[in-house]
Design an enzyme around this catalytic site. Structure first.
Site, PDB file in Angstrom:
ATOM      1  CB  CYS A   1      -0.975   0.072   1.191  1.00  0.00           C
ATOM      2  SG  CYS A   1      -1.888   1.475   1.327  1.00  0.00           S
TER       3      CYS A   1
ATOM      4  CB  CYS B   1      -0.315   2.509   4.149  1.00  0.00           C
ATOM      5  SG  CYS B   1      -1.824   1.840   3.555  1.00  0.00           S
ATOM      6  CG  ASP B   2       3.227   1.265   4.343  1.00  0.00           C
ATOM      7  OD1 ASP B   2       2.788   1.696   5.242  1.00  0.00           O
ATOM      8  OD2 ASP B   2       3.267  -0.031   4.004  1.00  0.00           O
TER       9      ASP B   2
END
Ligand code: NAP
Length: 321
Positions: free
Chosen positions: A145, A148-149
């Site tokens: 992701c 997200c990261d």
């Protein structure tokens, strides 16, 4: 019908547990079948159990670890009386009410639970490369992701695996942070849409490694690189990257509902536009199992809330509560 539960929630990621918080506060005494521990995201807590820092879930200015966030979700649901069982549903019969749900032997004559409404929140999982040490490196350089990261890879050299729209979209997003993004694709032609291709080709931070497959992960407790093999001549290589984003597709956890709940062509559950209602009155779907677009914990939680409210209203309108 007296022994039928008002609400049985199948799945315990952000969607299922938010549905549990709302339905328990509405005194519907929900039962959550949270799944069983496994090495994939198809497990209690869902995909967040396989992540480390979560910095984009509102309400946590300093971030929170994915498993801790999911423990909090569960504790909040249990505080209001939600019953959570660490079991997997093995079969459902949604053909008549009350709905029937089996746990354990799917051939057992009697179902394990009867339900007046069912909220399906079984989630989806990223398709992985299935290489050794994949699970232990998730959250330690390996990710599924970018949203997200990506932030954790500021000025790093990283790579993305895949040749579809997801891979190109992830690479383009990641190029805001990383110093270089290499897209590793197993062919010399992309599957992604032309416009995404043009954007990626024009991005000075994105490079392509064509006809190449990742064969292994380097580094001890953190990813330090990947080993590769050429799909044309078999030659092997190595790419020194601190991050690898796997973007080769997602698989919704919908096999339990095949032939009963309407699905889109890609296997995700089909709900009424803007709603969580499925083709079967009294059955609702929330979270990634019906969302092939946003796939975020916060959007899943939001749709779990929506499913709970719809189930509650459905019970009221049908005089079942
Ligand atoms: P996808 O279109 O199925 O592409 C998957 C890619 O991963 C393919 O290039 C495939 O290679 C590669 N791949 C599959 N298994 C692999 C393996 N084991 N090892 C190495 N590579 C592997 O999946 P997606 O990109 O996630 O997209 C899914 C759907 O969502 C598509 O319809 C897409 O258009 C849509 N989507 C749209 C947008 C957008 O419009 N903004 C963004 C994301 C996704 P091959 O090409 O060789 O098969």
């Amino acid at each position: 019908m007296s022994d039928a539960r008002n609400v049985v929630i199948i799945g315990s990621g952000p969607a299922g547990l938010t549905a549990a918080i709302y339905t328990s506060r509405a005194t519907l005494d929900p039962l959550v079948l949270e799944g069983e521990p496994s090495s994939t995201s198809d497990q209690p807590g869902g995909q967040l159990m396989l992540t480390t820092d979560v910095e984009n879930f509102p309400g946590f200015p300093d971030g929170i670890m994915g498993p801790e966030l999911m423990m909090n979700f569960k504790a909040q649901a249990q505080r209001f009386g939600a019953e959570v069982q660490t079991v997997k549903a093995s079969k459902v019969d949604l053909s008549e009410r009350p709905f029937k749900i089996w746990v354990g032997d799917p051939d057992a004559a009697e179902p394990t639970h009867l339900a007046k409404t069912v909220i399906v929140s079984t989630g989806a999982q990223s398709i992985m490369l299935e290489l050794p040490r994949e699970n232990e490196l998730i959250g330690h350089g390996l990710s599924t992701c970018a949203t997200c990261d990506g932030f954790f890879f500021r000025d790093h050299e990283i790579a993305v695996v895949g040749g579809g729209d997801s891979a190109l979209e992830e690479a383009s997003f990641l190029s805001r942070f990383a110093s270089k993004v290499t897209i590793i694709h197993r062919r010399d032609e992309l599957r992604a849409s032309k416009i995404m291709q043009e954007r990626a080709f024009a991005n000075p931070k994105i490079e392509f490694l064509w006809n190449t497959e990742v064969t292994g992960y380097l580094g001890d407790d953190k990813l330090a690189g990947v080993t590769t093999v050429s799909t044309t001549d078999g030659s092997t290589g190595q790419l020194d990257v601190t991050g690898l984003f796997i973007a080769i597709g997602h698989r919704p956890n919908t096999s339990l509902f095949e032939g009963q709940l309407d699905m889109k062509e890609n296997g995700y559950l089909l709900t009424q536009p803007g709603r969580t209602a499925t083709n079967i009155p009294g059955v609702f779907a929330s979270g990634d199992v019906q969302d092939d677009y946003y796939r975020q914990a916060i959007t899943a939680a939001g749709s779990g809330c929506a499913a709970a409210l719809e189930a509650e209203r459905w019970l009221e309108e049908n005089d079942e509560h």
